[in-house]
Motif scaffolding. Structure first.
Motif, PDB file in Angstrom:
ATOM      1  N   PHE A  85      -1.024  -4.388   1.683  1.00  0.00           N
ATOM      2  CA  PHE A  85      -2.329  -5.044   1.697  1.00  0.00           C
ATOM      3  C   PHE A  85      -2.487  -5.782   3.010  1.00  0.00           C
ATOM      4  O   PHE A  85      -1.678  -6.642   3.355  1.00  0.00           O
ATOM      5  N   THR A  86      -3.527  -5.418   3.773  1.00  0.00           N
ATOM      6  CA  THR A  86      -3.786  -6.036   5.072  1.00  0.00           C
ATOM      7  C   THR A  86      -5.262  -6.380   5.206  1.00  0.00           C
ATOM      8  O   THR A  86      -6.099  -5.909   4.442  1.00  0.00           O
ATOM      9  N   SER A  87      -5.576  -7.190   6.193  1.00  0.00           N
ATOM     10  CA  SER A  87      -6.975  -7.496   6.515  1.00  0.00           C
ATOM     11  C   SER A  87      -7.025  -7.940   7.981  1.00  0.00           C
ATOM     12  O   SER A  87      -6.019  -8.400   8.534  1.00  0.00           O
ATOM     13  N   PRO A  88      -8.169  -7.812   8.656  1.00  0.00           N
ATOM     14  CA  PRO A  88      -9.406  -7.236   8.132  1.00  0.00           C
ATOM     15  C   PRO A  88      -9.392  -5.715   8.264  1.00  0.00           C
ATOM     16  O   PRO A  88      -8.471  -5.154   8.860  1.00  0.00           O
ATOM     17  N   LYS A  89     -10.418  -5.071   7.739  1.00  0.00           N
ATOM     18  CA  LYS A  89     -10.559  -3.636   7.919  1.00  0.00           C
ATOM     19  C   LYS A  89     -10.931  -3.348   9.376  1.00  0.00           C
ATOM     20  O   LYS A  89     -11.495  -4.188  10.066  1.00  0.00           O
ATOM     21  N   VAL A  90     -10.586  -2.142   9.829  1.00  0.00           N
ATOM     22  CA  VAL A  90     -10.980  -1.706  11.159  1.00  0.00           C
ATOM     23  C   VAL A  90     -12.032  -0.611  11.042  1.00  0.00           C
ATOM     24  O   VAL A  90     -13.149  -0.747  11.524  1.00  0.00           O
ATOM     25  N   TYR A  91     -11.675   0.483  10.382  1.00  0.00           N
ATOM     26  CA  TYR A  91     -12.594   1.615  10.287  1.00  0.00           C
ATOM     27  C   TYR A  91     -13.132   1.858   8.874  1.00  0.00           C
ATOM     28  O   TYR A  91     -14.196   2.421   8.708  1.00  0.00           O
ATOM     29  N   SER A  92     -12.389   1.443   7.857  1.00  0.00           N
ATOM     30  CA  SER A  92     -12.874   1.660   6.489  1.00  0.00           C
ATOM     31  C   SER A  92     -12.353   0.560   5.579  1.00  0.00           C
ATOM     32  O   SER A  92     -11.270   0.000   5.809  1.00  0.00           O
ATOM     33  N   TYR A  93     -13.109   0.277   4.540  1.00  0.00           N
ATOM     34  CA  TYR A  93     -12.723  -0.766   3.590  1.00  0.00           C
ATOM     35  C   TYR A  93     -11.388  -0.431   2.938  1.00  0.00           C
ATOM     36  O   TYR A  93     -10.516  -1.290   2.765  1.00  0.00           O
ATOM     37  N   GLY A  94     -11.201   0.840   2.597  1.00  0.00           N
ATOM     38  CA  GLY A  94     -10.027   1.242   1.843  1.00  0.00           C
ATOM     39  C   GLY A  94      -8.723   1.148   2.594  1.00  0.00           C
ATOM     40  O   GLY A  94      -7.648   1.122   1.972  1.00  0.00           O
ATOM     41  N   GLU A  95      -8.760   1.080   3.931  1.00  0.00           N
ATOM     42  CA  GLU A  95      -7.513   1.035   4.696  1.00  0.00           C
ATOM     43  C   GLU A  95      -6.752  -0.267   4.464  1.00  0.00           C
ATOM     44  O   GLU A  95      -5.571  -0.370   4.823  1.00  0.00           O
ATOM     45  N   GLN A  96      -7.399  -1.249   3.847  1.00  0.00           N
ATOM     46  CA  GLN A  96      -6.723  -2.510   3.536  1.00  0.00           C
ATOM     47  C   GLN A  96      -5.793  -2.382   2.335  1.00  0.00           C
ATOM     48  O   GLN A  96      -4.944  -3.246   2.113  1.00  0.00           O
ATOM     49  N   PHE A  97      -5.953  -1.323   1.556  1.00  0.00           N
ATOM     50  CA  PHE A  97      -5.182  -1.117   0.327  1.00  0.00           C
ATOM     51  C   PHE A  97      -4.489   0.246   0.427  1.00  0.00           C
ATOM     52  O   PHE A  97      -5.133   1.278   0.282  1.00  0.00           O
ATOM     53  N   ARG A  98      -3.196   0.257   0.646  1.00  0.00           N
ATOM     54  CA  ARG A  98      -2.494   1.529   0.819  1.00  0.00           C
ATOM     55  C   ARG A  98      -1.239   1.568  -0.038  1.00  0.00           C
ATOM     56  O   ARG A  98      -0.588   0.537  -0.260  1.00  0.00           O
ATOM     57  N   ILE A  99      -0.912   2.744  -0.522  1.00  0.00           N
ATOM     58  CA  ILE A  99       0.334   2.981  -1.251  1.00  0.00           C
ATOM     59  C   ILE A  99       1.031   4.148  -0.588  1.00  0.00           C
ATOM     60  O   ILE A  99       0.415   5.186  -0.329  1.00  0.00           O
ATOM     61  N   ASP A 100       2.321   4.009  -0.319  1.00  0.00           N
ATOM     62  CA  ASP A 100       3.073   5.033   0.408  1.00  0.00           C
ATOM     63  C   ASP A 100       2.349   5.416   1.696  1.00  0.00           C
ATOM     64  O   ASP A 100       2.280   6.593   2.068  1.00  0.00           O
ATOM     65  N   LEU A 101       1.788   4.403   2.364  1.00  0.00           N
ATOM     66  CA  LEU A 101       1.085   4.521   3.644  1.00  0.00           C
ATOM     67  C   LEU A 101      -0.248   5.253   3.550  1.00  0.00           C
ATOM     68  O   LEU A 101      -0.921   5.444   4.565  1.00  0.00           O
ATOM     69  N   LYS A 102      -0.667   5.630   2.352  1.00  0.00           N
ATOM     70  CA  LYS A 102      -1.910   6.373   2.183  1.00  0.00           C
ATOM     71  C   LYS A 102      -3.030   5.464   1.669  1.00  0.00           C
ATOM     72  O   LYS A 102      -2.834   4.688   0.733  1.00  0.00           O
ATOM     73  N   GLU A 103      -4.183   5.585   2.304  1.00  0.00           N
ATOM     74  CA  GLU A 103      -5.362   4.846   1.865  1.00  0.00           C
ATOM     75  C   GLU A 103      -5.774   5.312   0.474  1.00  0.00           C
ATOM     76  O   GLU A 103      -5.802   6.511   0.182  1.00  0.00           O
ATOM     77  N   MET A 104      -6.080   4.373  -0.393  1.00  0.00           N
ATOM     78  CA  MET A 104      -6.435   4.717  -1.764  1.00  0.00           C
ATOM     79  C   MET A 104      -7.876   5.224  -1.862  1.00  0.00           C
ATOM     80  O   MET A 104      -8.767   4.722  -1.171  1.00  0.00           O
ATOM     81  N   PRO A 105      -8.122   6.209  -2.729  1.00  0.00           N
ATOM     82  CA  PRO A 105      -9.483   6.721  -2.908  1.00  0.00           C
ATOM     83  C   PRO A 105     -10.437   5.629  -3.386  1.00  0.00           C
ATOM     84  O   PRO A 105     -10.029   4.693  -4.089  1.00  0.00           O
TER      85      PRO A 105
END
Length: 403
Positions: free
Chosen positions: A70-90
Motif C-alpha cells: 500500500f503506497t500513496s500518492p497515485k501516479v498514473y492510476s488509483y489502483g496502483e496504490q493497492f498491489r498484491i504480488d506486485l500486481k495492481e488490483m482490478p
C-alpha cells in the motif's frame, strides 16, 4: 475507469486529511482487525519511502512470499496504490473492499477520511486475499498518520528525513524525526544511514539499526546502478545515489524478516517505480518524469542531469505547501529554460507564483496553461517534468500520443 466508491473517495480526498489514529483503529476493528492477520512492514520518511517500500515488496516476492503493498500518492492510476504480488488490483476487487470499509462506518457521526478508508480497506483486502505480509507506506509524518493505527508490526523502517510539512510536523529536523519515529512501536527499527547530523544524533539515541553504513557505489549509469554493501554486490534499476541507500535500507528490513540474501538481491534488481526518474524516449526526444517535490528529493534527477550532455528544458509545477524558492535554487542551473504550470489539483500553486521563484535564475522562464501546452513548446532533445506527481499522468499521456 473507476467505480462508484473509488470516485466518491477521490472526491472526498479534496476535503483534506485529519491526523489521528482513532477513526482508523475503530474501522480496522469493525473489519475484524485484519492488521493482526498480517506481518506488517511500516515505512516512513521524508524522501525515499515509496522506493524503499517497493524494494522490500520485490524482495518478498522474490522470496516466494505473498505480500500486499500500500503506497500513496497515485501516479498514473488509483489502483496502483493497492498491489498484491506486485500486481495492481482490478477495479472491481478494489470496489468490493473499499465498499465494505465505507459501509462499516456508514452510521458513524465522525466518519473516516478518504485516506483512512483506503488504509483500512487495503489491509482488509490483503488479509482476505491470503497475504502473509503487508508493506505499508506512511501518508504524512508517522506518529499521527492513519497507517500508524496498525496494532502490530514486524519492523518499522524510516528513510532519510529532511524539512517538509513543517506546519504539521515541526520546524526542525529533530521535531520531524520525532514525528516519524512514532511508527516504532514494540518492534525492531531500521533507519537509513542517509541522514543529516541532527537526524543521525536523534535516531542514535533511540538505538535503531542504521542501514547503509559503508555502502560503496561501484557503477552508476542512466540504465541503473551497482553498489557493494556488507560484502555483497547489489544491482538496481533506480537512479540516484539516494536509491542505493534506499535499497540498503530495504536489505536491513528484509534481514530482520529473515529473508535469504540471494532472494533479497534478486528482488532489488527487479524493482522499478513509476515517476521516479522515469525515462521515456519518443521521436528523438528523451523525457524524464520525476515526482520529486522537495529540494532533497531532486538529487537523483540532478545527478542524471549532470551525466547528460546538451541543453535541457524543464517543465515544473508544484503544490501550494511546497518550498518553491528552494526547489528553484536546486534545479535552475541544470536547465536552459523553464516552463511553469499549475498542477491539476485543488492544492496547486499558481503558475505565476512559481514563476516569481524561478525568475532571475533561468533566462528563459515562461508559464503554460497545462503540461500538454508546456510540452508542445519544447524544442530541445532533453526535457524533464518534475515538481509533483500530479503532473506526470498528463505528461505521459501527451508523450505516448506524440508521433
Amino acid at each position: 475507469m473507476c467505480g462508484k466508491t473509488i470516485n466518491r473517495l477521490i472526491e472526498a480526498a479534496k476535503s483534506g486529511s485529519r491526523l489521528g489514529l482513532d477513526r482508523t483503529r475503530r474501522l480496522l476493528d469493525a473489519l475484524g482487525s485484519p492488521d493482526l492477520r498480517l506481518k506488517i512492514i511500516h515505512v516512513a520518511g521524508t524522501n525515499g519511502k515509496g522506493s524503499t517500500a517497493e524494494f522490500i515488496a520485490c524482495a518478498l516476492h522474490s522470496s516466494g512470499k505473498r505480500a500486499g503493498l500500500f503506497t500513496s500518492p497515485k501516479v498514473y492510476s488509483y489502483g496502483e496504490q493497492f498491489r498484491i504480488d506486485l500486481k495492481e488490483m482490478p477495479v472491481g476487487l478494489l470496489e468490493k473492499y473499499l465498499g465494505v470499509a465505507v459501509a462499516a462506518a456508514d452510521k458513524w457521526e465522525d466518519k473516516p477520511t478518504a485516506f483512512e478508508y483506503e488504509v483500512a480497506a487495503a489491509l482488509y483486502m490483503f488479509a482476505e486475499e491470503g497475504c502473509e505480509y503487508a508493506v505499508v507506506e506512511c501518508g504524512l509524518g508517522g506518529r499521527d498518520d492513519a497507517t500508524n493505527a496498525i496494532a502490530r508490526k514486524e519492523v518499522a523502517v524510516i528513510t532519510s528525513v529532511s524539512l517538509e510539512h513543517t506546519a504539521v510536523l515541526g520546524n526542525t529536523i529533530t521535531e520531524i524525526c520525532t514525528a516519524k519515529s512514532g511508527i516504532i512501536k514494540d518492534c525492531p527499527a531500521v533507519v537509513s544511514a542517509l541522514q543529516s547530523d541532527e537526524g543521525r544524533e536523534f535516531f542514535t539515541r533511540l538505538g535503531v539499526t542504521f542501514a547503509g553504513e559503508g555502502l560503496r557505489i561501484i557503477q552508476s549509469t542512466p540504465e541503473g546502478q551497482s553498489f557493494i554493501y556488507n560484502g555483497r554486490t547489489y544491482r538496481i534499476k533506480m537512479l540516484g545515489a539516494a536509491q542505493c541507500y534506499n535499497a540498503a535500507t530495504a536489505v536491513g528490513a528484509c534481514t530482520v524478516l529473515g529473508l535469504d540474501g540471494g532472494d533479497i538481491a534478486r528482488g532489488l534488481a527487479t524493482a522499478k517505480l513509476a515517476g521516479r526518474c522515469e525515462i521515456i524516449k519518443k521521436s528523438g526526444v528523451t523525457y524524464v518524469l520525476d515526482g520529486s517535490h522537495n529540494p532533497a528529493s531532486f538529487a537523483p534527477l540532478t545527478e542524471l542531469m549532470d551525466a547528460v550532455d546538451g541543453e535541457k528544458e524543464l517543465v515544473f509545477g508544484c503544490l501550494s505547501d511546497k518550498d518553491v524558492a528552494a526547489a528553484a535554487c536546486a534545479l535552475a542551473r541544470y536547465f536552459c529554460s523553464a516552463t511553469l504550470v499549475s498542477p491539476d489539483s485543488w492544492r496547486a500553486m499558481d503558475a505565476e507564483r512559481i514563476k516569481s521563484a524561478f525568475g532571475g535564475l533561468i533566462d528563459d522562464v515562461r508559464t503554460a496553461d497545462g503540461v500538454g501546452e508546456a510540452l508542445d513548446s519544447m524544442r530541445k532533445k532533453f526535457v524533464a517534468v518534475c515538481g509533483s506527481f500530479t503532473l506526470l499522468k498528463e505528461a505521459k499521456d501527451w508523450i505516448e500520443k506524440k508521433q
